[in-house]
Design a protein around this motif. Sequence first.
Motif, PDB file in Angstrom:
ATOM      1  N   ALA A 194     -39.461   5.714  -0.291  1.00  0.00           N
ATOM      2  CA  ALA A 194     -38.325   5.735   0.411  1.00  0.00           C
ATOM      3  C   ALA A 194     -38.081   5.734   1.890  1.00  0.00           C
ATOM      4  CB  ALA A 194     -36.952   6.882   0.100  1.00  0.00           C
ATOM      5  N   VAL A 229     -31.419   9.739  -4.422  1.00  0.00           N
ATOM      6  CA  VAL A 229     -32.285   8.870  -4.485  1.00  0.00           C
ATOM      7  C   VAL A 229     -33.802   9.088  -4.188  1.00  0.00           C
ATOM      8  CG1 VAL A 229     -32.069   7.452  -2.343  1.00  0.00           C
ATOM      9  CG2 VAL A 229     -32.457   5.993  -4.279  1.00  0.00           C
ATOM     10  N   VAL A 230     -33.867  10.210  -2.998  1.00  0.00           N
ATOM     11  CA  VAL A 230     -35.102  10.613  -2.856  1.00  0.00           C
ATOM     12  C   VAL A 230     -35.794  11.368  -3.909  1.00  0.00           C
ATOM     13  CG1 VAL A 230     -36.208  12.546  -1.582  1.00  0.00           C
ATOM     14  CG2 VAL A 230     -34.468  11.038  -0.403  1.00  0.00           C
ATOM     15  N   GLY A 266     -29.179  12.137   3.661  1.00  0.00           N
ATOM     16  CA  GLY A 266     -29.528  12.631   2.405  1.00  0.00           C
ATOM     17  C   GLY A 266     -30.739  13.613   2.489  1.00  0.00           C
ATOM     18  N   LYS A 297     -27.350   9.982  -1.549  1.00  0.00           N
ATOM     19  CA  LYS A 297     -28.639   9.591  -0.819  1.00  0.00           C
ATOM     20  C   LYS A 297     -29.873  10.641  -1.212  1.00  0.00           C
ATOM     21  CE  LYS A 297     -27.946   5.629   1.085  1.00  0.00           C
ATOM     22  NZ  LYS A 297     -28.683   4.406   0.535  1.00  0.00           N
ATOM     23  N   SER A 337     -32.713   5.447   1.399  1.00  0.00           N
ATOM     24  CA  SER A 337     -31.777   6.639   1.614  1.00  0.00           C
ATOM     25  C   SER A 337     -31.277   6.686   2.951  1.00  0.00           C
ATOM     26  CB  SER A 337     -32.830   7.887   1.275  1.00  0.00           C
ATOM     27  OG  SER A 337     -32.092   9.022   1.270  1.00  0.00           O
ATOM     28  N   ALA A 366     -35.599   6.503   5.132  1.00  0.00           N
ATOM     29  CA  ALA A 366     -34.528   7.407   5.480  1.00  0.00           C
ATOM     30  C   ALA A 366     -33.919   6.965   6.759  1.00  0.00           C
ATOM     31  CB  ALA A 366     -34.612   9.029   5.279  1.00  0.00           C
ATOM     32  N   ASN A 401     -36.707   2.589  -1.984  1.00  0.00           N
ATOM     33  CA  ASN A 401     -35.601   2.851  -2.109  1.00  0.00           C
ATOM     34  C   ASN A 401     -34.907   3.423  -0.734  1.00  0.00           C
ATOM     35  OD1 ASN A 401     -35.371   2.575  -4.936  1.00  0.00           O
ATOM     36  ND2 ASN A 401     -36.297   4.580  -5.200  1.00  0.00           N
ATOM     37  N   HIS A 405     -25.471   4.578  -4.898  1.00  0.00           N
ATOM     38  CA  HIS A 405     -26.551   4.885  -4.193  1.00  0.00           C
ATOM     39  C   HIS A 405     -27.642   5.507  -5.081  1.00  0.00           C
ATOM     40  CE1 HIS A 405     -25.181   3.849  -0.270  1.00  0.00           C
ATOM     41  NE2 HIS A 405     -24.007   4.540  -0.380  1.00  0.00           N
ATOM     42  N   THR A 406     -27.246   5.853  -6.254  1.00  0.00           N
ATOM     43  CA  THR A 406     -28.168   6.624  -6.983  1.00  0.00           C
ATOM     44  C   THR A 406     -28.091   6.056  -8.476  1.00  0.00           C
ATOM     45  OG1 THR A 406     -27.667   8.702  -6.030  1.00  0.00           O
ATOM     46  CG2 THR A 406     -28.629   9.050  -7.924  1.00  0.00           C
TER      47      THR A 406
END
Length: 256
Positions: free
Chosen positions: A187, A167-168, A150, A164, A146, A189, A144, A109-110
């Motif tokens: 991103a 990735v933010v 996250g 998550k 998320s 979410a 991306n 995820h990252t």
Amino acid sequence: MFEGKTAIVTGGARGIGAATAELLASGGARVVLSDVDADAARATAASIDGEVTVHAGDLTRDGEPEALVATAIDAFGRLDVVVNNAGYTRDAPLHKLDDDAFQAMLDIHTVVPFRVLRAAAPHLREPAKRERAEGREVMRKVVNVSSGAGTMGNAGQANYAAAKAGVVGLTKTLAKEWGRFSVNVNAVAFGLIETRLSAAIPEQARAGLASAVSLGRPGTVQEAASAIGFLCSPWSDYVTGQVLNVNGGIQFGMAA
């Protein structure tokens, strides 16, 4: 809307990724659909009406993110959109999480989005210099994926939530670094969306989550893909560094 654009969608064989690939292709994009499940990826690509090629591979392996980007350039000669969607969950309360389960979530995820975007950087940044010299601006897009976990946390998902959230931070940093190259980096979410991951949530927990959604139901993968599509489109050309919450108006944090 996406005519002449080339897009990468990771985790594209099923669910939100497949719906996103279909949406982009329907708008004229040439799509590189990436997934660890080669058979499912090829089946999904064959079902989409448009120019779609497949990259099958485990993006957590060394060299695979670079191979994915090379597939896009070799097939279509350019890269305009990257959607980092690949992922899965390995849930447990923190005191029962082992190192492998925690690291696995960080990796997919990252670390994977970081490596994909690092490999994509020359193809997203360098064309802007030439275009600026020609007196024109062409916007390129990064989205991306998320999660509400996250941004709000979620009991039983310390590993997933941490990844998550990571990735933010990556998203907001790249928005600052790449803005001058006319790259929008945002991103999404997601809250409760009808996917294989949400289907694995115990029924009682699913009911509790659904009851907290203002719209009264989970979202569909098509609704999720529409949010990604907005951030890939010209409608979002002045939107960058943002996290778009797509959760039906969930009224509190994730599962209690």
